[in-house]
Design a protein around this motif. Structure first.
Motif, PDB file in Angstrom:
ATOM      1  N   GLY A  64      23.254   2.498  40.127  1.00 54.21           N
ATOM      2  CA  GLY A  64      24.267   3.487  40.487  1.00 54.21           C
ATOM      3  C   GLY A  64      23.855   4.914  40.196  1.00 54.21           C
ATOM      4  O   GLY A  64      24.507   5.849  40.652  1.00 54.21           O
ATOM      5  N   ASP A  65      22.773   5.124  39.442  1.00 51.65           N
ATOM      6  CA  ASP A  65      22.302   6.481  39.157  1.00 51.65           C
ATOM      7  C   ASP A  65      21.866   7.166  40.448  1.00 51.65           C
ATOM      8  O   ASP A  65      21.291   6.534  41.344  1.00 51.65           O
ATOM      9  N   HIS A  66      22.135   8.480  40.522  1.00 49.11           N
ATOM     10  CA  HIS A  66      21.710   9.292  41.655  1.00 49.11           C
ATOM     11  C   HIS A  66      20.528  10.145  41.234  1.00 49.11           C
ATOM     12  O   HIS A  66      20.569  10.816  40.209  1.00 49.11           O
ATOM     13  N   ILE A  67      19.480  10.110  42.063  1.00 48.89           N
ATOM     14  CA  ILE A  67      18.267  10.888  41.823  1.00 48.89           C
ATOM     15  C   ILE A  67      18.131  11.853  42.988  1.00 48.89           C
ATOM     16  O   ILE A  67      17.998  11.430  44.138  1.00 48.89           O
ATOM     17  N   ALA A  68      18.165  13.172  42.694  1.00 50.62           N
ATOM     18  CA  ALA A  68      18.048  14.194  43.732  1.00 50.62           C
ATOM     19  C   ALA A  68      16.687  14.857  43.650  1.00 50.62           C
ATOM     20  O   ALA A  68      16.272  15.325  42.588  1.00 50.62           O
ATOM     21  N   LEU A  69      16.000  14.872  44.791  1.00 52.39           N
ATOM     22  CA  LEU A  69      14.712  15.546  44.940  1.00 52.39           C
ATOM     23  C   LEU A  69      14.842  16.411  46.188  1.00 52.39           C
ATOM     24  O   LEU A  69      15.023  15.872  47.283  1.00 52.39           O
ATOM     25  N   GLY A  70      14.762  17.726  46.053  1.00 56.88           N
ATOM     26  CA  GLY A  70      14.937  18.597  47.199  1.00 56.88           C
ATOM     27  C   GLY A  70      16.294  18.368  47.843  1.00 56.88           C
ATOM     28  O   GLY A  70      17.323  18.394  47.172  1.00 56.88           O
ATOM     29  N   MET A  71      16.299  18.105  49.153  1.00 57.94           N
ATOM     30  CA  MET A  71      17.542  17.844  49.894  1.00 57.94           C
ATOM     31  C   MET A  71      17.893  16.360  49.933  1.00 57.94           C
ATOM     32  O   MET A  71      18.898  15.974  50.512  1.00 57.94           O
ATOM     33  N   SER A  74      21.095  19.416  44.042  1.00 56.18           N
ATOM     34  CA  SER A  74      20.127  20.315  43.432  1.00 56.18           C
ATOM     35  C   SER A  74      20.310  21.736  43.962  1.00 56.18           C
ATOM     36  O   SER A  74      20.841  21.936  45.044  1.00 56.18           O
ATOM     37  N   PRO A  75      19.845  22.748  43.213  1.00 58.38           N
ATOM     38  CA  PRO A  75      19.934  24.132  43.691  1.00 58.38           C
ATOM     39  C   PRO A  75      19.236  24.323  45.034  1.00 58.38           C
ATOM     40  O   PRO A  75      19.703  25.074  45.879  1.00 58.38           O
ATOM     41  N   ALA A  76      18.106  23.647  45.265  1.00 57.77           N
ATOM     42  CA  ALA A  76      17.393  23.771  46.540  1.00 57.77           C
ATOM     43  C   ALA A  76      18.265  23.264  47.681  1.00 57.77           C
ATOM     44  O   ALA A  76      18.319  23.874  48.751  1.00 57.77           O
ATOM     45  N   ALA A  77      18.967  22.168  47.462  1.00 59.06           N
ATOM     46  CA  ALA A  77      19.839  21.617  48.495  1.00 59.06           C
ATOM     47  C   ALA A  77      20.981  22.581  48.786  1.00 59.06           C
ATOM     48  O   ALA A  77      21.351  22.783  49.950  1.00 59.06           O
ATOM     49  N   ASN A  78      21.548  23.213  47.760  1.00 55.65           N
ATOM     50  CA  ASN A  78      22.624  24.187  47.965  1.00 55.65           C
ATOM     51  C   ASN A  78      22.132  25.378  48.769  1.00 55.65           C
ATOM     52  O   ASN A  78      22.813  25.842  49.679  1.00 55.65           O
ATOM     53  N   ARG A  79      20.925  25.890  48.459  1.00 54.85           N
ATOM     54  CA  ARG A  79      20.382  27.051  49.179  1.00 54.85           C
ATOM     55  C   ARG A  79      20.155  26.702  50.649  1.00 54.85           C
ATOM     56  O   ARG A  79      20.497  27.471  51.540  1.00 54.85           O
ATOM     57  N   GLN A  80      19.552  25.528  50.906  1.00 49.29           N
ATOM     58  CA  GLN A  80      19.258  25.160  52.291  1.00 49.29           C
ATOM     59  C   GLN A  80      20.541  24.887  53.075  1.00 49.29           C
ATOM     60  O   GLN A  80      20.635  25.247  54.240  1.00 49.29           O
ATOM     61  N   ALA A  81      21.518  24.274  52.463  1.00 55.71           N
ATOM     62  CA  ALA A  81      22.793  24.012  53.143  1.00 55.71           C
ATOM     63  C   ALA A  81      23.506  25.320  53.458  1.00 55.71           C
ATOM     64  O   ALA A  81      24.049  25.491  54.552  1.00 55.71           O
ATOM     65  N   SER A  82      23.481  26.270  52.537  1.00 56.10           N
ATOM     66  CA  SER A  82      24.108  27.575  52.764  1.00 56.10           C
ATOM     67  C   SER A  82      23.422  28.314  53.907  1.00 56.10           C
ATOM     68  O   SER A  82      24.062  28.942  54.734  1.00 56.10           O
ATOM     69  N   ALA A  83      22.100  28.231  53.954  1.00 54.94           N
ATOM     70  CA  ALA A  83      21.339  28.899  55.020  1.00 54.94           C
ATOM     71  C   ALA A  83      21.670  28.297  56.366  1.00 54.94           C
ATOM     72  O   ALA A  83      21.796  29.013  57.366  1.00 54.94           O
ATOM     73  N   ARG A  84      21.856  26.989  56.433  1.00 52.57           N
ATOM     74  CA  ARG A  84      22.205  26.324  57.696  1.00 52.57           C
ATOM     75  C   ARG A  84      23.590  26.752  58.175  1.00 52.57           C
ATOM     76  O   ARG A  84      23.829  26.945  59.352  1.00 52.57           O
ATOM     77  N   LEU A  85      24.538  26.883  57.247  1.00 54.20           N
ATOM     78  CA  LEU A  85      25.904  27.273  57.594  1.00 54.20           C
ATOM     79  C   LEU A  85      25.976  28.712  58.079  1.00 54.20           C
ATOM     80  O   LEU A  85      26.812  29.062  58.887  1.00 54.20           O
TER      81      LEU A  85
END
Length: 136
Positions: free
Chosen positions: A90-97, A123-134
């Motif tokens: 059940g653990d979540h592992i985030a790498l990049g997006m 992750s912070p990288a995922a937040n930055r890329q999602a914001s850029a897409r929006l």
């Protein structure tokens, strides 16, 4: 291809990709993850993942995750990894997006891919890329 030995069926685990629904079987004592073709799990489609990003280890009857000095870090249940950390189903592992859910070998039925997917920040990288897409 890894030089590490393969594990028996009793110690195989899975990493479920929560975005695609696909999974990878972890059947080695060490599984390298990254964009480079030298890894066991090649994540070339995610530019926020480093060439040598993380390692899943099987040591003394337990699985662990370890960041390999990646630029954007590796996150376990929303927290940045520092050193080697144990994994449980059940653990979540985030790498990049990319976010994976770990399923340990003791579970007979797959865990629901939609369970707890909103409980952990990305992750912070995922937040930055999602914001850029929006913004486009």
């Amino acid at each position: 291809m890894s030089a590490y030995p393969q594990q028996s069926d009793a110690t195989k685990a899975r990493l479920w990709n929560l975005r695609t629904g696909s999974f990878a079987v972890i059947n080695r004592s060490a599984t390298a993850i990254g964009r480079s073709a030298e890894n066991d799990m090649i994540m070339s489609s995610d530019s926020a993942i480093s060439r040598q990003h993380a390692l899943i280890l099987f040591l003394r009857d337990s699985f662990y995750v370890e960041d390999l000095g990646s630029l954007n870090g590796t996150y376990l249940n929303g927290r940045a990894l520092s050193g080697r950390m144990p994994l449980k189903t059940g653990d979540h592992i985030a790498l990049g997006m990319t976010v994976f859910m770990f399923q340990g070998p003791s579970i007979q039925q797959p865990v629901s891919l939609h369970s707890q997917t909103q409980d952990f920040p990305v992750s912070p990288a995922a937040n930055r890329q999602a914001s850029a897409r929006l913004a486009t």
